[in-house]
Design a protein around this motif. Structure first.
Motif, short mmCIF file in Angstrom:
data_model
loop_
_atom_site.label_atom_id
_atom_site.label_comp_id
_atom_site.label_asym_id
_atom_site.label_seq_id
_atom_site.Cartn_x
_atom_site.Cartn_y
_atom_site.Cartn_z
N ARG A 241 -35.96 -77.89 -8.41
CA ARG A 241 -36.17 -77.34 -7.08
C ARG A 241 -35.31 -78.07 -6.05
NH1 ARG A 241 -42.16 -76.95 -5.59
NH2 ARG A 241 -41.96 -79.00 -6.52
N ALA A 242 -35.21 -79.40 -6.18
CA ALA A 242 -34.38 -80.16 -5.24
C ALA A 242 -32.91 -79.79 -5.40
CB ALA A 242 -34.58 -81.65 -5.47
N ALA A 243 -32.47 -79.56 -6.64
CA ALA A 243 -31.08 -79.17 -6.87
C ALA A 243 -30.81 -77.78 -6.29
CB ALA A 243 -30.77 -79.19 -8.35
N ALA A 244 -31.78 -76.89 -6.41
CA ALA A 244 -31.60 -75.55 -5.85
C ALA A 244 -31.54 -75.59 -4.33
CB ALA A 244 -32.74 -74.64 -6.30
N ILE A 245 -32.36 -76.40 -3.71
CA ILE A 245 -32.34 -76.53 -2.25
C ILE A 245 -31.02 -77.14 -1.79
CG2 ILE A 245 -33.38 -77.77 -0.31
CD1 ILE A 245 -36.09 -77.38 -1.72
N GLU A 246 -30.55 -78.14 -2.51
CA GLU A 246 -29.28 -78.78 -2.17
C GLU A 246 -28.13 -77.80 -2.32
OE1 GLU A 246 -26.55 -82.22 -4.07
OE2 GLU A 246 -28.67 -82.69 -3.79
N GLU A 247 -28.15 -77.00 -3.37
CA GLU A 247 -27.09 -76.01 -3.57
C GLU A 247 -27.11 -74.96 -2.47
OE1 GLU A 247 -26.20 -72.52 -6.78
OE2 GLU A 247 -26.88 -74.45 -7.55
N ARG A 248 -28.29 -74.55 -2.06
CA ARG A 248 -28.40 -73.56 -0.99
C ARG A 248 -27.88 -74.13 0.33
NH1 ARG A 248 -34.17 -71.77 0.94
NH2 ARG A 248 -34.12 -74.02 1.16
N ASN A 249 -28.18 -75.40 0.60
CA ASN A 249 -27.69 -76.04 1.82
C ASN A 249 -26.16 -76.17 1.82
OD1 ASN A 249 -30.26 -76.27 2.81
ND2 ASN A 249 -30.52 -78.39 2.14
N GLU A 250 -25.58 -76.42 0.66
CA GLU A 250 -24.13 -76.50 0.56
C GLU A 250 -23.48 -75.16 0.81
OE1 GLU A 250 -22.94 -78.27 -3.10
OE2 GLU A 250 -23.91 -80.18 -2.66
N ARG A 251 -24.12 -74.09 0.35
CA ARG A 251 -23.56 -72.75 0.59
C ARG A 251 -23.62 -72.40 2.06
NH1 ARG A 251 -26.56 -69.24 -4.05
NH2 ARG A 251 -25.67 -70.34 -5.84
#
Length: 95
Positions: free
Chosen positions: A82-92
């Motif tokens: 979940r943390a990786a998904a949130i981080e990826e979304r923030n990078e996008r």
């Protein structure tokens, strides 16, 4: 024999995992409950308990420990994903 008739598999790299590896969260919770019931069974000296109660408690504690470790690993993996998904979304969003 033709080559099509013979099935060849290369299983040298296959290492079977432990039986509890694919339990998931609910399977691990079931192990914890089962271990607790086994400990209660030994505590109340119900039929089928070993002569030495320490061996019964030892078996129950192993089951509970496997369940706790599996639950912890499963929940930790979900949290990391979940943390990786949130981080990826923030990078996008930044790009």
């Amino acid at each position: 024999m033709a080559d099509k008739d013979v099935e060849q598999t290369d299983e040298r790299g296959y290492i079977p995992g432990p039986w509890w590896a694919d339990l998931g969260t609910w399977g691990a919770v079931a192990l914890i409950v089962f271990g607790s019931l086994a400990a209660a069974w030994v505590f109340f000296r119900l039929p089928g308990t070993p002569e030495v109660s320490a061996s019964g408690y030892y078996g129950a504690s192993k089951i509970i420990a496997i369940g706790l470790v599996t639950v912890g690993c499963t929940l930790l993996g979900r949290r990391r994903a979940r943390a990786a998904a949130i981080e990826e979304r923030n990078e996008r969003e930044r790009v």
